[in-house]
Design a protein around this motif. Structure first.
Motif, PDB file in Angstrom:
ATOM      1  N   GLU A   1       0.934  -1.054   0.144  1.00  7.89           N
ATOM      2  CA  GLU A   1       0.123  -0.080   0.127  1.00  7.89           C
ATOM      3  C   GLU A   1       0.871   1.407  -0.015  1.00  7.89           C
ATOM      4  O   GLU A   1       0.392   2.256  -0.340  1.00  7.89           O
ATOM      5  CB  GLU A   1      -0.900   0.067   1.297  1.00  7.89           C
ATOM      6  CG  GLU A   1      -2.024  -0.954   1.336  1.00  7.89           C
ATOM      7  CD  GLU A   1      -3.078  -0.744   0.303  1.00  7.89           C
ATOM      8  OE1 GLU A   1      -3.397   0.217   0.188  1.00  7.89           O
ATOM      9  OE2 GLU A   1      -3.572  -1.684  -0.339  1.00  7.89           O
TER      10      GLU A   1
ATOM     11  N   ARG B   1      -7.200   8.567  -0.471  1.00  8.16           N
ATOM     12  CA  ARG B   1      -8.541   8.231  -1.200  1.00  8.16           C
ATOM     13  C   ARG B   1      -9.347   9.554  -1.307  1.00  8.16           C
ATOM     14  O   ARG B   1      -9.359  10.324  -0.653  1.00  8.16           O
ATOM     15  CB  ARG B   1      -9.079   7.450   0.030  1.00  8.16           C
ATOM     16  CG  ARG B   1      -8.446   5.950   0.004  1.00  8.16           C
ATOM     17  CD  ARG B   1      -9.146   5.220   1.248  1.00  8.16           C
ATOM     18  NE  ARG B   1     -10.371   5.075   1.489  1.00  8.16           N
ATOM     19  CZ  ARG B   1     -11.102   4.654   2.626  1.00  8.16           C
ATOM     20  NH1 ARG B   1     -10.303   4.291   3.411  1.00  8.16           N
ATOM     21  NH2 ARG B   1     -12.534   5.183   2.714  1.00  8.16           N
ATOM     22  N   GLN B   2      -9.953   9.504  -2.496  1.00 10.81           N
ATOM     23  CA  GLN B   2     -10.867  10.698  -3.010  1.00 10.81           C
ATOM     24  C   GLN B   2     -12.152  10.682  -1.954  1.00 10.81           C
ATOM     25  O   GLN B   2     -12.676  11.646  -1.799  1.00 10.81           O
ATOM     26  CB  GLN B   2     -11.091  10.461  -4.294  1.00 10.81           C
ATOM     27  CG  GLN B   2      -9.966  10.376  -5.260  1.00 10.81           C
ATOM     28  CD  GLN B   2      -9.325  11.806  -5.036  1.00 10.81           C
ATOM     29  OE1 GLN B   2      -9.752  12.983  -4.877  1.00 10.81           O
ATOM     30  NE2 GLN B   2      -7.803  11.478  -4.935  1.00 10.81           N
ATOM     31  N   ASP B   3     -12.516   9.482  -1.224  1.00 16.45           N
ATOM     32  CA  ASP B   3     -13.674   9.790  -0.669  1.00 16.45           C
ATOM     33  C   ASP B   3     -13.446   9.995   1.008  1.00 16.45           C
ATOM     34  O   ASP B   3     -14.315  10.148   1.700  1.00 16.45           O
ATOM     35  CB  ASP B   3     -14.333   8.318  -0.411  1.00 16.45           C
ATOM     36  CG  ASP B   3     -13.676   7.056  -0.029  1.00 16.45           C
ATOM     37  OD1 ASP B   3     -12.481   7.340   0.111  1.00 16.45           O
ATOM     38  OD2 ASP B   3     -14.211   6.095   0.392  1.00 16.45           O
ATOM     39  N   THR B   4     -12.124  10.527   1.079  1.00 14.48           N
ATOM     40  CA  THR B   4     -11.733  10.697   2.629  1.00 14.48           C
ATOM     41  C   THR B   4     -11.772  12.356   2.799  1.00 14.48           C
ATOM     42  O   THR B   4     -11.117  12.850   1.889  1.00 14.48           O
ATOM     43  CB  THR B   4     -10.382  10.386   3.046  1.00 14.48           C
ATOM     44  OG1 THR B   4     -10.447   8.866   3.101  1.00 14.48           O
ATOM     45  CG2 THR B   4     -10.302  10.836   4.534  1.00 14.48           C
TER      46      THR B   4
ATOM     47  N   SER C   1     -12.395   9.077  10.390  1.00 11.34           N
ATOM     48  CA  SER C   1     -12.382   8.943   8.825  1.00 11.34           C
ATOM     49  C   SER C   1     -12.139   7.289   8.723  1.00 11.34           C
ATOM     50  O   SER C   1     -11.847   6.676   9.330  1.00 11.34           O
ATOM     51  CB  SER C   1     -11.139   9.629   8.234  1.00 11.34           C
ATOM     52  OG  SER C   1      -9.847   9.435   8.812  1.00 11.34           O
TER      53      SER C   1
END
Length: 72
Positions: free
Chosen positions: A28, A57-60, A72
């Protein structure tokens, strides 16, 4: 979030090596480790400095937009 942190690991070189191997095994992260461990001035063992990069991550949501107590 910029996907980059700097770490300072301190302890016995063998233990630090195990931790870094675990980070690498996760695939990662991209890590760059200083080549030479530095003796730890405030205890036993050595210090190792690491630059660690990870995908953001774009959703964070950014930390400054999170509400107190929200995770988060």
């Amino acid at each position: 979030m910029n996907g980059h942190v700097q770490l300072r690991l301190s302890g016995e070189l063998g233990d630090i090596t195990v931790v870094l191997a675990s980070i690498l095994a996760s695939k990662e992260f991209r890590i760059v480790v200083d080549e030479k461990p530095v003796p730890d001035r405030h205890g036993f063992g050595v210090r190792v400095y690491v630059d660690l990069e990870f995908p953001v991550r774009q959703d964070t949501p950014p930390a400054e937009q999170q509400q107190p107590g929200e995770q988060s």
